[in-house]
Design an enzyme around this catalytic site. Structure first.
Site, mmCIF file in Angstrom:
data_model
loop_
_atom_site.group_PDB
_atom_site.id
_atom_site.type_symbol
_atom_site.label_atom_id
_atom_site.label_comp_id
_atom_site.label_asym_id
_atom_site.label_seq_id
_atom_site.Cartn_x
_atom_site.Cartn_y
_atom_site.Cartn_z
ATOM 1 N N LYS A 281 -0.911 6.302 -0.501
ATOM 2 C CA LYS A 281 0.366 5.914 -1.099
ATOM 3 C C LYS A 281 1.018 7.102 -1.834
ATOM 4 C CE LYS A 281 -0.798 0.977 -1.547
ATOM 5 N NZ LYS A 281 -0.983 -0.146 -2.518
ATOM 6 N N ASN B 18 -2.045 2.179 -6.926
ATOM 7 C CA ASN B 18 -3.489 2.154 -6.685
ATOM 8 C C ASN B 18 -3.934 3.001 -5.494
ATOM 9 O OD1 ASN B 18 -2.466 0.532 -4.723
ATOM 10 N ND2 ASN B 18 -3.663 -1.285 -5.240
ATOM 11 N N ARG C 21 -10.291 3.783 -5.090
ATOM 12 C CA ARG C 21 -9.404 3.342 -6.168
ATOM 13 C C ARG C 21 -10.003 3.618 -7.545
ATOM 14 N NH1 ARG C 21 -7.268 -2.089 -3.063
ATOM 15 N NH2 ARG C 21 -5.245 -1.286 -2.384
ATOM 16 N N PHE D 52 5.906 -8.783 -8.439
ATOM 17 C CA PHE D 52 5.811 -7.322 -8.325
ATOM 18 C C PHE D 52 6.478 -6.760 -7.071
ATOM 19 C CE2 PHE D 52 1.803 -9.130 -6.645
ATOM 20 C CZ PHE D 52 1.787 -8.582 -5.367
ATOM 21 N N TYR E 233 5.591 -5.293 3.425
ATOM 22 C CA TYR E 233 5.014 -6.151 2.377
ATOM 23 C C TYR E 233 5.675 -7.524 2.314
ATOM 24 C CZ TYR E 233 2.052 -2.464 0.397
ATOM 25 O OH TYR E 233 1.071 -1.521 0.184
ATOM 26 N N ARG F 111 -12.081 -1.751 3.202
ATOM 27 C CA ARG F 111 -11.810 -2.363 1.888
ATOM 28 C C ARG F 111 -12.987 -2.131 0.930
ATOM 29 N NH1 ARG F 111 -6.917 -5.325 1.549
ATOM 30 N NH2 ARG F 111 -7.654 -6.226 -0.377
ATOM 31 N N GLU G 71 0.115 -3.840 11.363
ATOM 32 C CA GLU G 71 0.407 -2.712 10.460
ATOM 33 C C GLU G 71 0.316 -1.365 11.179
ATOM 34 O OE1 GLU G 71 -1.022 -5.001 6.371
ATOM 35 O OE2 GLU G 71 -2.145 -3.260 7.073
ATOM 36 N N HIS H 112 -3.716 1.937 0.593
ATOM 37 C CA HIS H 112 -3.609 0.602 1.208
ATOM 38 C C HIS H 112 -4.718 0.431 2.242
ATOM 39 C CE1 HIS H 112 -1.911 -2.911 3.274
ATOM 40 N NE2 HIS H 112 -2.223 -2.289 4.400
ATOM 41 N N THR I 54 -8.239 -4.122 -5.755
ATOM 42 C CA THR I 54 -6.821 -3.772 -5.945
ATOM 43 C C THR I 54 -6.597 -3.103 -7.299
ATOM 44 O OG1 THR I 54 -6.257 -5.734 -4.646
ATOM 45 C CG2 THR I 54 -4.479 -4.731 -5.927
#
Ligand code: UDP
Ligand code: MG
Length: 138
Positions: free
Chosen positions: A10, A113, A103, A58, A50, A86, A127, A116, A92
């Protein structure tokens, strides 16, 4: 279980020069890079990416964050890729992420964070197609 997932380094990761360190962690964890590019997402692209979160409080901040600078989408391959990735990135909210996760190491908070990761095989395919044409996947 599928073998593909979509990662995004990100904008905060790019700004803070974490690209190399995070890619190194991804490769060390056994993922193969099938596609990778640097782009600046448009608001339209981020809103669509998203869309599932459109009613969350948010959402607007998330779109602003994701369009605040360049990011690095990466199409990844590994057995059980979604769950494995993940696990590598952690929760998150970095305050809840396990030690040694991406993270925990690189995220500022639960909004900015660092990275993704897709949450299902179905979404991984959607995606990856959001960012990569078939020619861009090796
Ligand atoms: N997010 C946020 N505030 C929250 C929850 C999420 O700003 O309370 C942002 C954060 O950048 C997160 C993204 O929205 O990565 C998508 O949220 P999701 O619940 O899908 O988390 P993820 O799948 O990225 O762990
Ligand atoms: Mg998610």
């Amino acid at each position: 279980m599928g073998n593909k997932t979509l990662a995004i380094l990100k904008p905060d990761s790019v700004k803070k020069n974490y690209i190399g360190d995070i890619v190194k962690m991804i490769l060390a964890a056994g993922f193969k890079i099938k596609g990778m590019k640097m782009i600046k997402m448009t608001p339209e692209s981020a809103k669509l990416f998203y869309l599932v979160h459109k009613d969350r409080p948010f959402y607007n901040d998330l779109v602003e964050y994701m369009t605040s600078g360049p990011c690095v989408p990466i199409a990844l391959e590994k057995e059980n890729a979604v769950a494995e990735f993940r696990k590598l990135i952690g929760a998150t909210d970095p305050a809840q992420a396990e030690e040694g996760t991406v993270r925990k190491l690189y995220a500022k908070d639960k909004a900015e964070n660092a990275v993704h990761g897709s949450d299902s095989d179905e979404n991984a395919a959607i995606e990856i197609a959001h960012f990569f044409s078939t020619q861009e996947l090796v």
